[in-house]
Design a protein around this motif. Structure first.
Motif, PDB file in Angstrom:
ATOM      1  N   ALA A 175     -10.075 -25.573  38.053  1.00 53.70           N
ATOM      2  CA  ALA A 175      -9.444 -25.806  36.758  1.00 53.70           C
ATOM      3  C   ALA A 175      -8.435 -24.696  36.468  1.00 53.70           C
ATOM      4  O   ALA A 175      -8.726 -23.514  36.652  1.00 53.70           O
ATOM      5  N   GLY A 176      -7.251 -25.097  36.021  1.00 52.69           N
ATOM      6  CA  GLY A 176      -6.189 -24.127  35.808  1.00 52.69           C
ATOM      7  C   GLY A 176      -5.913 -23.807  34.362  1.00 52.69           C
ATOM      8  O   GLY A 176      -5.067 -22.954  34.062  1.00 52.69           O
ATOM      9  N   SER A 177      -6.591 -24.464  33.433  1.00 50.46           N
ATOM     10  CA  SER A 177      -6.316 -24.234  32.021  1.00 50.46           C
ATOM     11  C   SER A 177      -6.991 -22.951  31.541  1.00 50.46           C
ATOM     12  O   SER A 177      -7.922 -22.446  32.165  1.00 50.46           O
ATOM     13  N   ARG A 178      -6.509 -22.429  30.411  1.00 54.74           N
ATOM     14  CA  ARG A 178      -7.124 -21.236  29.833  1.00 54.74           C
ATOM     15  C   ARG A 178      -8.573 -21.510  29.461  1.00 54.74           C
ATOM     16  O   ARG A 178      -8.904 -22.542  28.883  1.00 54.74           O
ATOM     17  N   THR A 179      -9.431 -20.578  29.764  1.00 51.85           N
ATOM     18  CA  THR A 179     -10.823 -20.691  29.342  1.00 51.85           C
ATOM     19  C   THR A 179     -10.933 -20.236  27.886  1.00 51.85           C
ATOM     20  O   THR A 179     -10.048 -19.554  27.360  1.00 51.85           O
ATOM     21  N   PRO A 180     -12.029 -20.585  27.213  1.00 50.25           N
ATOM     22  CA  PRO A 180     -12.202 -20.088  25.841  1.00 50.25           C
ATOM     23  C   PRO A 180     -12.183 -18.568  25.742  1.00 50.25           C
ATOM     24  O   PRO A 180     -11.671 -18.019  24.765  1.00 50.25           O
ATOM     25  N   LEU A 181     -12.744 -17.871  26.726  1.00 49.33           N
ATOM     26  CA  LEU A 181     -12.702 -16.405  26.692  1.00 49.33           C
ATOM     27  C   LEU A 181     -11.267 -15.898  26.786  1.00 49.33           C
ATOM     28  O   LEU A 181     -10.882 -14.951  26.075  1.00 49.33           O
ATOM     29  N   GLU A 182     -10.465 -16.511  27.632  1.00 53.19           N
ATOM     30  CA  GLU A 182      -9.060 -16.111  27.750  1.00 53.19           C
ATOM     31  C   GLU A 182      -8.291 -16.436  26.483  1.00 53.19           C
ATOM     32  O   GLU A 182      -7.437 -15.658  26.038  1.00 53.19           O
ATOM     33  N   LEU A 183      -8.584 -17.589  25.880  1.00 49.12           N
ATOM     34  CA  LEU A 183      -7.897 -17.969  24.649  1.00 49.12           C
ATOM     35  C   LEU A 183      -8.257 -17.013  23.517  1.00 49.12           C
ATOM     36  O   LEU A 183      -7.395 -16.614  22.723  1.00 49.12           O
ATOM     37  N   ALA A 184      -9.535 -16.622  23.437  1.00 52.49           N
ATOM     38  CA  ALA A 184      -9.952 -15.686  22.388  1.00 52.49           C
ATOM     39  C   ALA A 184      -9.231 -14.352  22.535  1.00 52.49           C
ATOM     40  O   ALA A 184      -8.804 -13.753  21.539  1.00 52.49           O
ATOM     41  N   ALA A 185      -9.079 -13.889  23.765  1.00 51.90           N
ATOM     42  CA  ALA A 185      -8.369 -12.624  23.983  1.00 51.90           C
ATOM     43  C   ALA A 185      -6.915 -12.736  23.537  1.00 51.90           C
ATOM     44  O   ALA A 185      -6.358 -11.805  22.935  1.00 51.90           O
ATOM     45  N   LEU A 186      -6.282 -13.868  23.813  1.00 48.66           N
ATOM     46  CA  LEU A 186      -4.895 -14.079  23.394  1.00 48.66           C
ATOM     47  C   LEU A 186      -4.795 -14.128  21.877  1.00 48.66           C
ATOM     48  O   LEU A 186      -3.875 -13.540  21.285  1.00 48.66           O
ATOM     49  N   GLU A 187      -5.730 -14.796  21.227  1.00 48.97           N
ATOM     50  CA  GLU A 187      -5.702 -14.902  19.769  1.00 48.97           C
ATOM     51  C   GLU A 187      -5.911 -13.542  19.092  1.00 48.97           C
ATOM     52  O   GLU A 187      -5.416 -13.314  17.987  1.00 48.97           O
ATOM     53  N   GLN A 188      -6.656 -12.658  19.755  1.00 49.76           N
ATOM     54  CA  GLN A 188      -6.920 -11.339  19.188  1.00 49.76           C
ATOM     55  C   GLN A 188      -5.831 -10.326  19.518  1.00 49.76           C
ATOM     56  O   GLN A 188      -5.879  -9.196  19.023  1.00 49.76           O
ATOM     57  N   SER A 189      -4.859 -10.704  20.324  1.00 52.59           N
ATOM     58  CA  SER A 189      -3.776  -9.797  20.681  1.00 52.59           C
ATOM     59  C   SER A 189      -2.842  -9.606  19.493  1.00 52.59           C
ATOM     60  O   SER A 189      -2.874 -10.387  18.531  1.00 52.59           O
ATOM     61  N   PRO A 190      -1.980  -8.577  19.508  1.00 53.17           N
ATOM     62  CA  PRO A 190      -1.025  -8.404  18.399  1.00 53.17           C
ATOM     63  C   PRO A 190      -0.165  -9.640  18.168  1.00 53.17           C
ATOM     64  O   PRO A 190       0.087 -10.018  17.013  1.00 53.17           O
ATOM     65  N   GLN A 191       0.284 -10.293  19.240  1.00 54.69           N
ATOM     66  CA  GLN A 191       1.078 -11.509  19.085  1.00 54.69           C
ATOM     67  C   GLN A 191       0.254 -12.609  18.428  1.00 54.69           C
ATOM     68  O   GLN A 191       0.731 -13.326  17.540  1.00 54.69           O
TER      69      GLN A 191
END
Length: 625
Positions: free
Chosen positions: A232-248
């Motif tokens: 599977a190539g889509s973002r995992t929930p853990l990866e998505l959470a890290a992105l959401e918590q980033s400054p951006q």
């Protein structure tokens, strides 16, 4: 955002449907599972990984990786809903197609591969440290157990099997999930000997949303057919959470909150504020399915002519008909799973479960305003709403409360669009019997959804297919069907050229809703003054010996007679705002005058009664009106 109001307690899950007598014993034990279910290229582990009891198979999964991290915004939102709402309002049931010739062993193996492939399905939510135990983190289980229920179909034919599958799904969807245990799906196989005829799946909304389910169906069909899928190539929930918590990610969330504040403050709080609306939710929302090949061809023609996509065209047609029925020219519409509009998240397996809040000037703004122009306005408004749909649920609901306290009107999520057309495999549509008419309308079981009007777009290519949900307080069944049939009628007219919005009444056969009695337009809302009087009286109860309401220049003033020395404008306003949920035709007054009047109250001449205290009752404005 999926919060709603007036959610009465439902029956226990055990009372939903008496299906125990259908769960018959398995026809025999299956020693062939140890051989048939062996993963390609793997050692023989099935004798250790599968156990079978009467009517139930328990198997183990061995996923790659694991880990823990903060919740995604979508998970946080759905966990709040799970803690508040009934399971059947949150869980998702669906019947998945089964490739011909699929055996029980093959199905179990494919389901194991599905769980091992997607981290979201193996995610658990341990209790957090707070008093309420609300989870603060997600944890991905690398391995664990899952169960598959087996239900023999007996001598049922295809229609009978479908009915059994639907009934099993409706019963299982009312059973809550254990958030601390994986997986986030439950499986039931409808079997005839070794063969599987249907797969019933119930999903926990904290693990999968509607689009994720359709993506999982694609994987299931491939795995059950013996295909080897790439990782599977889509973002995992853990990866998505890290992105959401980033400054951006935090900047994006802050911008979304500003957009919601703007819409909630200035837009209509209740789009369907009309005669017939009563406090509280309806018993059930009527649902129907429409299918039409001719409408799909007309939709394609409108798209070519206006250079718009099918979603924007259908959104505009739906909005035009909804505004016509609601007898207004502006709407606020919620679009579900709005983040799916972003290519980076289109194939995410998890729950995004966040609305786009779309403020749309429907019109007609002038005699020559037409559907083409509305489609253009819809594209702009939708893009703005979708772009601002990354939301912190806790902050959004605090914003809703703050706006209600300041504005005196509480936002009601009444009109909803859910576009699943790009995600639902055509095999699901093609598996249904061919339509017997064009358009074909089929009534579905009522749904326990607290909406006034909802459009679920299921398919647009080759055949237009959508499900319409309509609240009986707004639409009688005949009018709900007229609304559904009006969609292909409008598309047919628009395919030939620009369609004036003034022609919708004749095309649809729908009469606009009425507002009889003492209604006033206050800001963006239509308000029933009789409902306001009842709201204030009910909110204060015995604390008020009499209530009078005045309206002048768009402002409401409540005069309250009381023997309660502690009743102040602030206390009155607090009580009124607390009573607002479910009262979609009312709002809190802008000003309160509290008159102390002891003893039994004779007929009052309010202007001569001295006021003990006056004021708006509002605290310092955290949100500007």
């Amino acid at each position: 955002m999926t919060k709603h109001q007036d959610n009465p307690e439902g029956p226990p899950a055990s009372q939903i449907s008496g299906l125990d007598h259908m769960i018959g014993p398995l026809v025999a034990s299956r020693p062939h599972l140890a051989q048939t279910c062996e993963p390609k290229g793997a050692t023989d582990v099935m004798t250790h990984d599968v156990t079978e009891t009467e009517g139930l198979i328990t198997a183990r999964f061995h996923g790659v990786g694991g880990g823990s991290g903060p919740l995604t915004l979508g998970q946080d939102n759905m966990l709040r809903c799970i803690g508040r709402d009934r399971p059947e309002q949150i869980n998702r049931e669906s019947v998945w197609p089964v490739p011909e010739g699929t055996t029980v062993a093959t199905a179990v193996d494919a389901l194991r591969a599905l769980l091992e492939r997607h981290e979201s399905l193996r995610t658990v939510f341990p209790p957090g440290p707070g008093k309420d135990g609300f989870p603060e983190r997600q944890e991905v289980r690398a391995e664990g157990e899952f169960t598959v229920a087996l239900v023999p179909v007996g001598d049922r034919d295809g229609a009978g099997i479908d009915a059994l599958a639907d009934e099993l799904g409706r019963a299982d969807v009312a059973v809550p999930f254990d958030l601390t245990a994986a997986p986030r799906l439950r499986f039931t196989l409808l079997t005839e000997g070794k063969l599987v005829h249907r797969l019933v799946v119930v999903g926990c909304h904290a693990g999968v949303d509607g689009v994720a389910v359709t993506l999982l169906i694609r994987d299931w069909l491939a795995l059950a057919a013996g295909a080897q899928l790439p990782p599977a190539g889509s973002r995992t929930p853990l990866e998505l959470a890290a992105l959401e918590q980033s400054p951006q990610g935090r900047r994006k969330t802050a911008a979304a909150l500003k957009h919601w504040e703007s819409v909630l403050t200035a837009g209509p709080s209740s789009s369907f504020s009309v005669d017939g609306m009563t406090p509280g939710a309806s018993e059930g929302t009527a649902a129907l399915l429409l299918r039409s090949r001719a409408a799909a061809a007309d939709l394609e023609a409108v798209c070519r002519r206006t250079a718009a996509g099918p979603s924007a065209v259908l959104f505009a047609v739906f909005a035009a008909l909804a505004a016509h029925r609601a007898a207004r020219t502006d709407l606020v519409i919620s679009a579900l799973s709005a983040n799916r509009q972003r290519s980076a998240l289109a194939d995410h397996i998890g729950t995004l479960a966040q609305d786009a809040l779309i403020a749309l000037e429907v019109g007609p703004s002038a005699a020559d305003d037409d559907l083409d122009a509305l489609i253009g306005r819809t594209k702009v408004a939708s893009f703005t709403g979708y772009w601002h749909s990354t939301l912190n649920a806790d902050k959004v609901w605090q914003l809703v409360e703050d706006v209600a306290e300041q504005r005196g009107a509480r936002f009601a999520r009444q009109i909803v669009v859910n576009d699943l057309s790009l995600a639902i495999p055509e095999t699901l549509s093609d598996a249904r019997p061919a339509p017997t008419a064009d358009p074909e309308v089929q009534w579905l079981p009522d749904q326990p959804l607290p909406v006034r009007l909802m459009l679920n777009i299921l398919r647009t290519a080759g055949s237009l297919e959508f499900a319409l949900l309509a609240c009986p307080q707004v639409f009688e069944r005949a009018d709900a069907e007229r609304f559904a049939r009006a969609v292909p009628a409008v598309l047919a007219a628009a395919a030939a050229g620009p369609l004036p919005l003034t022609e919708l009444a004749a095309l649809s056969g729908l009469s606009p809703a009425t507002r009889t009695g003492d209604w006033q337009r206050i800001g963006a809302d239509w308000i029933d003054l009789a409902a306001v009087r009842a709201l204030v009286a009910d909110a204060l109860g015995a604390r008020a010996t009499a209530v009078d309401l005045g309206h002048q220049d768009g402002r409401l003033t409540a005069r309250i007679a009381t023997t309660d020395q502690d009743l102040t404008p602030a206390a009155a306003h607090h009580a009124v705002v607390a009573a607002l949920p479910g009262r979609e035709t009312a709002m809190a007054p802008h000003h309160y005058a509290v008159h102390h009047h002891p003893g039994p109250l004779p007929l009052l001449t309010w202007p001569t009664l001295p006021a003990h205290a006056e004021g708006s009752g509002r605290a310092e404005a955290a949100v500007a009106e």
